[in-house]
Enzyme design. Structure first.
Site, PDB file in Angstrom:
ATOM      1  N   SER A  36       0.791  -1.233   0.000  1.00 30.26           N
ATOM      2  CA  SER A  36       0.000   0.000   0.000  1.00 30.26           C
ATOM      3  C   SER A  36       0.820   1.279   0.000  1.00 30.26           C
ATOM      4  O   SER A  36       0.245   2.374  -0.107  1.00 30.26           O
ATOM      5  CB  SER A  36      -0.970  -0.004   1.186  1.00 30.26           C
ATOM      6  OG  SER A  36      -2.045  -0.878   0.929  1.00 30.26           O
ATOM      7  N   THR A  84      -8.627 -15.124   0.296  1.00 25.23           N
ATOM      8  CA  THR A  84      -9.366 -15.913   1.273  1.00 25.23           C
ATOM      9  C   THR A  84      -8.878 -17.360   1.391  1.00 25.23           C
ATOM     10  O   THR A  84      -9.459 -18.126   2.153  1.00 25.23           O
ATOM     11  CB  THR A  84     -10.864 -15.920   0.916  1.00 25.23           C
ATOM     12  OG1 THR A  84     -11.042 -16.457  -0.394  1.00 25.23           O
ATOM     13  CG2 THR A  84     -11.440 -14.512   0.961  1.00 25.23           C
TER      14      THR A  84
END
Length: 348
Positions: free
Chosen positions: A48, A113
């Site tokens: 990020s 996930t």
């Protein structure tokens, strides 16, 4: 740096750069199989930290009068942010950059996930278009009405990348290259696109999918878009943040906008008085003043950084954490921040 390594990092690389000096330290190993030392010029996924590069390009375009912070997303990307209470006509560019849009996090990407090594290997090469990620986000209701709160959402920066492309006619990656990395001579900073490979020398990352299970190398995967995909070195990240806070990349009005923050309440558990501006965060230094930064982490590859308000001193830390399921990374985050904050205070 040793304190950070003691929290469970397999490898650590830290560099501090001031106006006239550079200091670096390393610990652990670059690769658990080879046992090689971490290279001084190791490549790392900065995750990020990408957001500050992207926000800088958007603000440059604002300074050039090519778009405005109060423009709506709907104006530039009509019909994209729509459904389940989401409305791009009510979301502004400023809110997208500042994480105050309420636009939900995209969910449904299988790689995010997976809970097993087999799942990771099955999904790691799958790439998605930005439109697909936004569509995943639109399956969910907004976190809040635009401008009525603050919540970190990677979808905001997928949108920011798309805004850059719509305004300029070229990709956000090309604009980052032309406007930031090439002018600053950041030779080891780039966006990999759909390539899944991290070049060498590199700092490999590992993940334990089950408590007590083996550490699995998770370095190779498709990394994303304008939200968290860039690759860099400690030297280049420091050079970027020194140039940004030193006023070399943005006009004074746009840099001032970038530094207008709102409380980032969830992060105040480990960063004192944490605030979020437009793709740039701040936290209070123990010696007074502020550290400006935007760290990132994905698949246990962590990038942390900080720069003084005048841009004179910057510090960047790369590390590969081995924190596994059920374990908290808070101690590592605090140790990394302590390293950076002490370096910035010493450089003031």
């Amino acid at each position: 740096m040793d304190a950070l390594k003691a929290t469970g990092a397999s490898g650590v690389l830290a560099e501090v750069r001031t106006a006239g000096n550079t200091f670096a330290a390393r610990g652990g190993v670059a690769d658990l199989r080879s046992g090689d030392a971490v290279a001084w010029n190791a490549y790392h996924r900065v995750a990020s930290t990408t957001k500050t590069f992207v926000a800088t390009v958007v603000l440059q375009l604002v300074g050039e009068g090519r778009l405005a912070l109060d423009d709506t997303v709907e104006r530039w990307l009509p019909g994209l942010v729509k459904g389940n209470g989401n409305d791009g006509a009510k979301v502004t560019v400023r809110q997208v950059l500042g994480q105050t849009s309420g636009v939900p996090e995209y969910a449904g990407v299988p790689l995010e996930t997976v809970t097993s090594e087999e799942g990771f290997r099955r999904e790691r090469f799958r790439a998605y278009r930005p439109e697909q990620l936004v569509a995943m986000a639109m399956r969910h209701r907004p976190a809040f009405a635009p401008g009525a709160g603050w919540a970190y959402s990677n979808t905001n920066y997928v949108l920011a990348g798309m805004l850059i492309e719509k305004v300029t006619g070229t990709s956000w990656e090309q604009q980052v290259f032309e406007r930031i990395t090439e002018p600053l001579g950041l030779r080891d900073t780039f966006a990999p696109g759909t390539s899944s490979f991290l070049p060498g020398p590199r700092l490999s990352a590992y993940k334990r999918f089950v408590p007590g299970g083996p550490l699995v190398d998770v370095t190779t995967y498709v990394a994303g878009h304008a939200d968290h995909s860039m690759i860099s070195t400690t030297e280049d990240v420091n050079r970027f943040y020194r140039a940004l806070l030193g006023g070399r990349l943005l006009r004074p009005a746009q840099l001032a906008e970038m530094k207008k923050t709102v409380p980032a309440t969830p992060y105040r558990a480990f960063w004192r008085d944490a605030g979020y501006g437009l793709g740039l965060m701040k936290r209070r230094l123990p010696c007074g003043g502020w550290a400006w930064f935007h760290g990132g982490g994905n698949w246990n590859a962590i990038s942390d950084n900080g720069v003084t308000s005048d841009g004179r001193t910057a510090a960047t830390v790369f590390y590969a954490t081995t924190v596994g399921p059920g374990q908290s990374p808070v101690q590592q985050i605090k140790a990394s921040a302590t390293l950076i904050d002490r370096a910035l205070c010493a450089g003031q």
